[in-house]
Design an enzyme around this catalytic site. Structure first.
Site, PDB file in Angstrom:
ATOM      1  N   PRO A   9      54.326  51.883   9.649  1.00  0.00           N
ATOM      2  CG  PRO A   9      55.183  53.173   7.919  1.00  0.00           C
ATOM      3  CD  PRO A   9      53.992  53.036   8.795  1.00  0.00           C
ATOM      4  CG  ASP A  56      53.740  41.149  15.225  1.00  0.00           C
ATOM      5  OD1 ASP A  56      54.171  42.219  14.786  1.00  0.00           O
ATOM      6  OD2 ASP A  56      52.617  40.683  14.929  1.00  0.00           O
ATOM      7  CE  LYS A  67      52.617  35.730  12.871  1.00  0.00           C
ATOM      8  NZ  LYS A  67      51.640  36.215  11.951  1.00  0.00           N
ATOM      9  N   GLY A  84      52.252  45.731  12.815  1.00  0.00           N
ATOM     10  CA  GLY A  84      53.004  46.648  11.956  1.00  0.00           C
ATOM     11  C   GLY A  84      52.187  46.999  10.724  1.00  0.00           C
ATOM     12  N   GLY A  85      52.331  48.222  10.245  1.00  0.00           N
ATOM     13  CA  GLY A  85      51.657  48.629   9.009  1.00  0.00           C
ATOM     14  C   GLY A  85      50.157  48.625   9.173  1.00  0.00           C
ATOM     15  CG  ASP A  86      45.956  48.251   6.866  1.00  0.00           C
ATOM     16  OD1 ASP A  86      45.337  49.305   7.094  1.00  0.00           O
ATOM     17  OD2 ASP A  86      45.390  47.159   6.665  1.00  0.00           O
ATOM     18  CB  THR A 143      50.226  49.372   4.126  1.00  0.00           C
ATOM     19  OG1 THR A 143      50.824  48.103   3.924  1.00  0.00           O
ATOM     20  CG2 THR A 143      50.190  50.134   2.810  1.00  0.00           C
ATOM     21  CB  ALA A 144      55.517  48.368   4.550  1.00  0.00           C
ATOM     22  CG  MET A 204      56.949  39.361   4.181  1.00  0.00           C
ATOM     23  SD  MET A 204      55.561  38.314   4.609  1.00  0.00           S
ATOM     24  CE  MET A 204      54.249  39.004   3.600  1.00  0.00           C
ATOM     25  N   GLY A 223      61.959  51.305   6.458  1.00  0.00           N
ATOM     26  CA  GLY A 223      61.417  52.565   5.950  1.00  0.00           C
ATOM     27  C   GLY A 223      60.717  53.383   7.021  1.00  0.00           C
TER      28      GLY A 223
HETATM   29  N1  SAH Z   1      50.931  44.581   7.698  1.00  0.00           N
HETATM   30  C1  SAH Z   1      52.202  45.083   7.280  1.00  0.00           C
HETATM   31  C2  SAH Z   1      52.986  44.092   6.472  1.00  0.00           C
HETATM   32  C3  SAH Z   1      53.358  42.848   7.197  1.00  0.00           C
HETATM   33  S1  SAH Z   1      54.294  41.753   6.248  1.00  0.00           S
HETATM   34  C4  SAH Z   1      51.999  46.377   6.498  1.00  0.00           C
HETATM   35  O1  SAH Z   1      50.881  46.730   6.157  1.00  0.00           O
HETATM   36  O2  SAH Z   1      52.980  47.061   6.242  1.00  0.00           O
HETATM   37  C5  SAH Z   1      55.927  42.150   6.702  1.00  0.00           C
HETATM   38  C6  SAH Z   1      56.648  42.856   5.588  1.00  0.00           C
HETATM   39  O3  SAH Z   1      56.252  44.214   5.527  1.00  0.00           O
HETATM   40  C7  SAH Z   1      58.139  42.917   5.750  1.00  0.00           C
HETATM   41  O4  SAH Z   1      58.750  41.723   5.325  1.00  0.00           O
HETATM   42  C8  SAH Z   1      58.495  44.062   4.850  1.00  0.00           C
HETATM   43  O5  SAH Z   1      58.492  43.676   3.498  1.00  0.00           O
HETATM   44  C9  SAH Z   1      57.312  44.985   5.024  1.00  0.00           C
HETATM   45  N2  SAH Z   1      57.585  46.062   5.974  1.00  0.00           N
HETATM   46  C10 SAH Z   1      56.932  46.349   7.104  1.00  0.00           C
HETATM   47  N3  SAH Z   1      57.419  47.436   7.698  1.00  0.00           N
HETATM   48  C11 SAH Z   1      58.427  47.875   6.915  1.00  0.00           C
HETATM   49  C12 SAH Z   1      59.332  48.975   6.974  1.00  0.00           C
HETATM   50  N4  SAH Z   1      59.297  49.854   7.981  1.00  0.00           N
HETATM   51  N5  SAH Z   1      60.231  49.115   5.994  1.00  0.00           N
HETATM   52  C13 SAH Z   1      60.287  48.251   4.977  1.00  0.00           C
HETATM   53  N6  SAH Z   1      59.464  47.197   4.871  1.00  0.00           N
HETATM   54  C14 SAH Z   1      58.541  46.999   5.809  1.00  0.00           C
END
Ligand code: SAH
Length: 476
Positions: free
Chosen positions: A226, A249, A271, A302-304, A332-333, A384, A413
């Protein structure tokens, strides 16, 4: 960066040290290790400096500093015990354009002397800028343990073979592949185990062989977590450091991107909401094309990658084209934000389940099973969900959730810009409108949000701490 790190050739060049006390010893020793011609100007010498003089390591003039001492010197270290004198030397040096280092007076320094890990010809220098020399030394100790002494011998071996390798492989890309094989394979292993002759033999064999044909590359679909670079997995980091090209992205923080191999090509595919530099189908295609050129492609997300990341679509195209790939999960976030805000998503007193949903608006509505999301004893996490927040709140309340249900909206976060808006369904929209958060944001709805009052542990650093940290960890 507060200072530019450079490595200076001081071999046999005149370097002046003013002051001959204990505090000068370390500086003199460092200068001597790099072969400088050190001249010490000081009325008296501490025993340790006297020993250096006796050993013929330094020249000494037993007197006070004079302005003309600066003439013709490559650099000067002011190490007297008189701050005023040091300060004056610094000013004179600046005027004369001579680089100056003043012991324990960072404001007077035009250059710093870093903590050094000497595996010559490999040298690692650590500096914390003016923040904390003690921390620099601590980091040095850690790095010492990570960098075996044999790296010096390995670098010497590379130096000896460089001209021949250049002759043998005329393309830069082939040379890099050659060195990758050598440095990560049998040659390096033999050096590390102390078998230099064998290492040389292995090097000769490598030079005779052709590089293996590398027609097809591969793709690493990697979750970058995240935001906080500390949350990367070991595997992610390893692949980041061996990729030829990185496709990333907006969600990938620069502190993470900085950990990708320096000379990897970087491709931004955008994106942002409603501002896609590249369509998803184009990204899918790009990955295939790059891999077909024989490249090791890092698709950093980002995230997973498999949670609202469209990772499935990307590997679908790869699978179809029979391109080798691997997927590396990331935090993941929802997990990252929950941990860093002290919200245990499934605390057994409040929630039996947690649901991750997308709050992305389509035609101004969100197509979700609201009936189900409104059930008690659960936590719902909206990815989102910022733009659609009024719709989310409205639907939940109209499906029976109490307007007093706790909500947290988390901005960026796990990063140092993390900010939390906590409230209830009834007041969160107004709060966000009054003081709009910066994306990305995540919305957590459920009784568990209340626990934050007790479990909130993560403090974003104060601005001063942030700049100190940036000096220590320039890559984030
Ligand atoms: N694959 C990512 C999510 C992608 S969708 C995952 O697993 O986290 C994009 C959304 O993820 C953003 O609109 C937001 O809601 C969330 N997100 C990703 N990183 C974040 C962060 N650091 N803090 C808060 N929300 C986050």
């Amino acid at each position: 960066m507060e200072f530019l790190p450079i490595f200076l050739d001081v071999k046999e060049k005149p370097c002046l040290v003013v002051g001959g006390g204990e505090i000068a010893v370390r500086k003199i020793t460092n200068l001597r290790r790099a072969g400088a011609a050190v001249r010490v100007v000081a009325p008296a010498l501490a025993p340790a400096v006297g020993e250096l003089l006796a050993a013929g390591e330094i020249a000494h003039e037993a007197r006070q500093f004079r302005d003309e001492d600066l003439v013709g010197t490559l650099l000067v270290v002011a190490a007297t015990d008189d701050r005023q004198v040091n300060h004056r030397i610094a000013e004179l040096a600046r005027t004369a354009g001579v680089p100056v280092n003043v012991v324990d007076q960072p404001d007077d320094c035009s250059f710093l002397m870093p903590s050094v890990i000497d595996r010559s010809p490999v040298v690692v220098a650590v500096s914390t800028g003016t923040a904390s020399p003690v921390l620099a030394r601590l980091l040095r100790t850690r790095l010492e343990a990570m960098i075996p002494a044999a790296y010096g011998r390995l670098a010497e071996l590379c130096a000896a073979y460089r001209p021949r390798v250049k002759e043998r492989f005329t393309q830069q890309r082939d040379r890099r592949r050659f060195w990758d094989r050598v440095l990560q394979g049998g040659v390096a292993e033999r050096v590390f185990s102390g078998h230099l002759d064998e290492a040389q033999g292995a090097m000769e064999r490598e030079l005779e062989q052709d590089l293996p044909e590398n027609t097809l590359g591969e793709v690493y679909l990697v979750g970058a977590g995240p935001g906080d670079a500390d949350l990367l997995t070991f595997r992610a980091l390893r692949l980041m450091q061996q990729a030829d090209v990185v496709v990333y992205d907006r969600l990938v923080a620069s502190s993470i991107l900085n950990k990708v191999r320096r000379d990897a090509q970087r491709m931004y595919v955008g994106k942002e909401r409603d501002n896609h530099v590249m369509r998803q189908t184009q990204i899918n295609r790009l990955l295939v094309d790059l891999a077909k050129q024989g490249q090791r492609v890092l698709r950093l997300k980002g995230g997973d990658p498999f949670i609202f990341g469209r990772g499935g679509e990307e590997i679908d195209t790869l699978a179809e084209e029979q391109i080798p790939f691997q997927v590396v999960p990331g935090i993941t976030a929802a997990s990252g934000c929950a941990s860093y805000t002290g919200i245990p998503l499934t605390h057994r007193d409040y929630a039996q389940s947690v649901t991750f949903v997308t709050g992305h608006l389509k035609d101004n509505t969100i197509n979700l099973n609201w009936q189900q999301l409104a059930q008690p004893h659960q936590t719902v996490v909206f990815y989102m969900g910022l733009v659609g927040l009024p719709v989310i709140v409205d639907r939940l309340i109209s499906h029976g959730v109490s307007p007093q249900m706790p909500v947290a909206l988390i901005q960026q976060g796990t990063t140092h810009k993390q900010r939390v808006y906590s409230g209830t369904l009834s007041d969160i929209v107004a709060r966000v409108q009054r003081d709009p958060p910066q994306p990305p944001t995540l919305v957590i709805v459920g009784e568990v949000v209340k626990l934050r009052e007790r479990f909130n542990w993560f403090q974003t650093p104060l601005p001063a701490e942030q700049s100190a940290m940036a000096a220590i960890f320039p890559d984030g």
